[in-house]
Design a protein around this motif. Structure first.
Motif, PDB file in Angstrom:
ATOM      1  N   LEU A  98      -4.815  -4.206 -70.268  1.00 59.48           N
ATOM      2  CA  LEU A  98      -4.443  -2.973 -70.941  1.00 59.48           C
ATOM      3  C   LEU A  98      -5.602  -1.983 -70.902  1.00 59.48           C
ATOM      4  O   LEU A  98      -5.396  -0.795 -70.744  1.00 59.48           O
ATOM      5  CB  LEU A  98      -4.027  -3.254 -72.381  1.00 59.48           C
ATOM      6  CG  LEU A  98      -3.356  -2.109 -73.098  1.00 59.48           C
ATOM      7  CD1 LEU A  98      -2.096  -1.686 -72.381  1.00 59.48           C
ATOM      8  CD2 LEU A  98      -3.025  -2.504 -74.515  1.00 59.48           C
ATOM      9  N   GLY A  99      -6.831  -2.507 -71.049  1.00 56.65           N
ATOM     10  CA  GLY A  99      -7.981  -1.628 -70.952  1.00 56.65           C
ATOM     11  C   GLY A  99      -9.201  -2.171 -71.649  1.00 56.65           C
ATOM     12  O   GLY A  99      -9.218  -3.293 -72.155  1.00 56.65           O
ATOM     13  N   PHE A 100     -10.233  -1.341 -71.649  1.00 56.40           N
ATOM     14  CA  PHE A 100     -11.502  -1.658 -72.291  1.00 56.40           C
ATOM     15  C   PHE A 100     -11.750  -0.621 -73.375  1.00 56.40           C
ATOM     16  O   PHE A 100     -11.379   0.542 -73.235  1.00 56.40           O
ATOM     17  CB  PHE A 100     -12.653  -1.586 -71.285  1.00 56.40           C
ATOM     18  CG  PHE A 100     -12.568  -2.623 -70.202  1.00 56.40           C
ATOM     19  CD1 PHE A 100     -13.225  -3.829 -70.328  1.00 56.40           C
ATOM     20  CD2 PHE A 100     -11.829  -2.385 -69.054  1.00 56.40           C
ATOM     21  CE1 PHE A 100     -13.156  -4.779 -69.332  1.00 56.40           C
ATOM     22  CE2 PHE A 100     -11.741  -3.328 -68.049  1.00 56.40           C
ATOM     23  CZ  PHE A 100     -12.407  -4.531 -68.190  1.00 56.40           C
ATOM     24  N   ILE A 101     -12.403  -1.056 -74.448  1.00 56.85           N
ATOM     25  CA  ILE A 101     -12.791  -0.131 -75.508  1.00 56.85           C
ATOM     26  C   ILE A 101     -14.188  -0.528 -75.965  1.00 56.85           C
ATOM     27  O   ILE A 101     -14.555  -1.706 -75.928  1.00 56.85           O
ATOM     28  CB  ILE A 101     -11.773  -0.137 -76.673  1.00 56.85           C
ATOM     29  CG1 ILE A 101     -12.068   1.010 -77.634  1.00 56.85           C
ATOM     30  CG2 ILE A 101     -11.740  -1.480 -77.370  1.00 56.85           C
ATOM     31  CD1 ILE A 101     -10.935   1.316 -78.573  1.00 56.85           C
ATOM     32  N   HIS A 102     -14.980   0.457 -76.360  1.00 55.82           N
ATOM     33  CA  HIS A 102     -16.347   0.206 -76.809  1.00 55.82           C
ATOM     34  C   HIS A 102     -16.520   0.754 -78.214  1.00 55.82           C
ATOM     35  O   HIS A 102     -16.180   1.907 -78.486  1.00 55.82           O
ATOM     36  CB  HIS A 102     -17.343   0.878 -75.866  1.00 55.82           C
ATOM     37  CG  HIS A 102     -18.767   0.574 -76.192  1.00 55.82           C
ATOM     38  ND1 HIS A 102     -19.544   1.416 -76.947  1.00 55.82           N
ATOM     39  CD2 HIS A 102     -19.543  -0.487 -75.891  1.00 55.82           C
ATOM     40  CE1 HIS A 102     -20.753   0.881 -77.077  1.00 55.82           C
ATOM     41  NE2 HIS A 102     -20.765  -0.267 -76.441  1.00 55.82           N
ATOM     42  N   PHE A 103     -17.019  -0.088 -79.103  1.00 54.88           N
ATOM     43  CA  PHE A 103     -17.377   0.363 -80.441  1.00 54.88           C
ATOM     44  C   PHE A 103     -18.896   0.401 -80.506  1.00 54.88           C
ATOM     45  O   PHE A 103     -19.532   0.900 -79.586  1.00 54.88           O
ATOM     46  CB  PHE A 103     -16.762  -0.547 -81.507  1.00 54.88           C
ATOM     47  CG  PHE A 103     -15.258  -0.596 -81.469  1.00 54.88           C
ATOM     48  CD1 PHE A 103     -14.516   0.572 -81.463  1.00 54.88           C
ATOM     49  CD2 PHE A 103     -14.587  -1.790 -81.428  1.00 54.88           C
ATOM     50  CE1 PHE A 103     -13.128   0.539 -81.421  1.00 54.88           C
ATOM     51  CE2 PHE A 103     -13.208  -1.838 -81.388  1.00 54.88           C
ATOM     52  CZ  PHE A 103     -12.482  -0.674 -81.386  1.00 54.88           C
ATOM     53  N   LEU A 104     -19.488  -0.103 -81.551  1.00 56.60           N
ATOM     54  CA  LEU A 104     -20.945  -0.040 -81.706  1.00 56.60           C
ATOM     55  C   LEU A 104     -21.661  -1.219 -81.041  1.00 56.60           C
ATOM     56  O   LEU A 104     -22.748  -1.068 -80.507  1.00 56.60           O
ATOM     57  CB  LEU A 104     -21.307  -0.016 -83.197  1.00 56.60           C
ATOM     58  CG  LEU A 104     -20.749   1.172 -83.982  1.00 56.60           C
ATOM     59  CD1 LEU A 104     -21.037   0.990 -85.461  1.00 56.60           C
ATOM     60  CD2 LEU A 104     -21.331   2.460 -83.475  1.00 56.60           C
ATOM     61  N   ASP A 105     -21.048  -2.379 -81.092  1.00 60.36           N
ATOM     62  CA  ASP A 105     -21.720  -3.602 -80.655  1.00 60.36           C
ATOM     63  C   ASP A 105     -21.559  -3.885 -79.168  1.00 60.36           C
ATOM     64  O   ASP A 105     -22.530  -4.164 -78.478  1.00 60.36           O
ATOM     65  CB  ASP A 105     -21.185  -4.786 -81.477  1.00 60.36           C
ATOM     66  CG  ASP A 105     -21.917  -6.075 -81.210  1.00 60.36           C
ATOM     67  OD1 ASP A 105     -23.125  -6.023 -80.922  1.00 60.36           O
ATOM     68  OD2 ASP A 105     -21.283  -7.139 -81.283  1.00 60.36           O
ATOM     69  N   CYS A 106     -20.321  -3.845 -78.672  1.00 56.70           N
ATOM     70  CA  CYS A 106     -20.083  -4.219 -77.283  1.00 56.70           C
ATOM     71  C   CYS A 106     -18.739  -3.660 -76.820  1.00 56.70           C
ATOM     72  O   CYS A 106     -18.033  -3.016 -77.585  1.00 56.70           O
ATOM     73  CB  CYS A 106     -20.082  -5.750 -77.144  1.00 56.70           C
ATOM     74  SG  CYS A 106     -18.729  -6.554 -78.012  1.00 56.70           S
ATOM     75  N   TYR A 107     -18.434  -3.938 -75.568  1.00 57.94           N
ATOM     76  CA  TYR A 107     -17.120  -3.595 -75.030  1.00 57.94           C
ATOM     77  C   TYR A 107     -16.138  -4.704 -75.386  1.00 57.94           C
ATOM     78  O   TYR A 107     -16.520  -5.862 -75.560  1.00 57.94           O
ATOM     79  CB  TYR A 107     -17.173  -3.448 -73.507  1.00 57.94           C
ATOM     80  CG  TYR A 107     -17.732  -2.138 -73.059  1.00 57.94           C
ATOM     81  CD1 TYR A 107     -16.900  -1.036 -72.901  1.00 57.94           C
ATOM     82  CD2 TYR A 107     -19.075  -1.981 -72.797  1.00 57.94           C
ATOM     83  CE1 TYR A 107     -17.405   0.185 -72.486  1.00 57.94           C
ATOM     84  CE2 TYR A 107     -19.597  -0.771 -72.390  1.00 57.94           C
ATOM     85  CZ  TYR A 107     -18.753   0.306 -72.236  1.00 57.94           C
ATOM     86  OH  TYR A 107     -19.255   1.514 -71.836  1.00 57.94           O
ATOM     87  N   TYR A 108     -14.857  -4.339 -75.461  1.00 56.18           N
ATOM     88  CA  TYR A 108     -13.791  -5.288 -75.703  1.00 56.18           C
ATOM     89  C   TYR A 108     -12.754  -5.130 -74.613  1.00 56.18           C
ATOM     90  O   TYR A 108     -12.451  -4.014 -74.187  1.00 56.18           O
ATOM     91  CB  TYR A 108     -13.139  -5.037 -77.069  1.00 56.18           C
ATOM     92  CG  TYR A 108     -14.080  -5.287 -78.214  1.00 56.18           C
ATOM     93  CD1 TYR A 108     -14.153  -6.531 -78.819  1.00 56.18           C
ATOM     94  CD2 TYR A 108     -14.915  -4.278 -78.672  1.00 56.18           C
ATOM     95  CE1 TYR A 108     -15.026  -6.765 -79.864  1.00 56.18           C
ATOM     96  CE2 TYR A 108     -15.800  -4.503 -79.706  1.00 56.18           C
ATOM     97  CZ  TYR A 108     -15.848  -5.750 -80.303  1.00 56.18           C
ATOM     98  OH  TYR A 108     -16.731  -5.979 -81.322  1.00 56.18           O
TER      99      TYR A 108
END
Length: 115
Positions: free
Chosen positions: A11-21
Motif C-alpha cells: 500500500l505504501g510507506f509512511i515516515h513519522f519521527l522514529d522510522c519508516y513504516y
C-alpha cells in the motif's frame, strides 16, 4: 530473512519521527473486472516498522554491565517499564500517537486496486 506475513500488495510507506513504516495489503476481495482485469478491494492491512533490530547483548553494554547485572534484570525492568508507557521520552510518546492516528485510517472502504 524470514516471511512475516502473506501480502497481496504494497500500500505504501509512511515516515513519522522514529522510522519508516511499510503498509501491506494482507486480505483482499474481488469486486469486479474491467477489460478482463480483476478489481479488488482491501479487506485488511498490516503496518510494519522498518528499522534495525535492537541489540540486547552488544559488547559495549556487556562490558559496562559485567558483574553488575548478571541476569539482565535491569534490562528486563527497563523493557517492562516501557511496555506500560513509563519512562518514555516526548518523542516516543509522539511516535505512538502518530501510529495510533494512522491505524484509525480506514483503508477498507472505497479503496480499489488491480495488478
Amino acid at each position: 530473512l524470514k516471511p512475516i506475513c502473506k501480502a497481496y500488495g504494497v500500500l505504501g510507506f509512511i515516515h513519522f519521527l522514529d522510522c519508516y513504516y511499510l503498509t501491506l495489503i494482507t486480505k483482499r476481495a474481488k469486486v469486479g473486472s474491467i477489460g478482463g482485469n480483476s478489481i479488488y478491494t482491501i479487506k485488511s492491512t498490516e503496518t510494519f516498522p522498518l528499522k534495525p533490530a535492537e541489540r540486547t547483548n552488544s559488547s559495549s553494554a556487556a562490558s559496562e554491565n559485567a558483574g553488575h547485572d548478571p541476569l539482565g534484570l535491569l534490562s528486563m525492568w527497563q523493557r517492562g517499564k516501557r511496555s506500560v508507557g513509563l519512562g518514555l521520552t516526548n518523542r516516543e510518546i509522539a511516535e505512538l500517537r502518530y501510529q495510533g492516528l494512522y491505524q484509525v485510517v480506514d483503508l477498507t472502504k472505497n479503496f480499489f486496486f488491480s495488478y
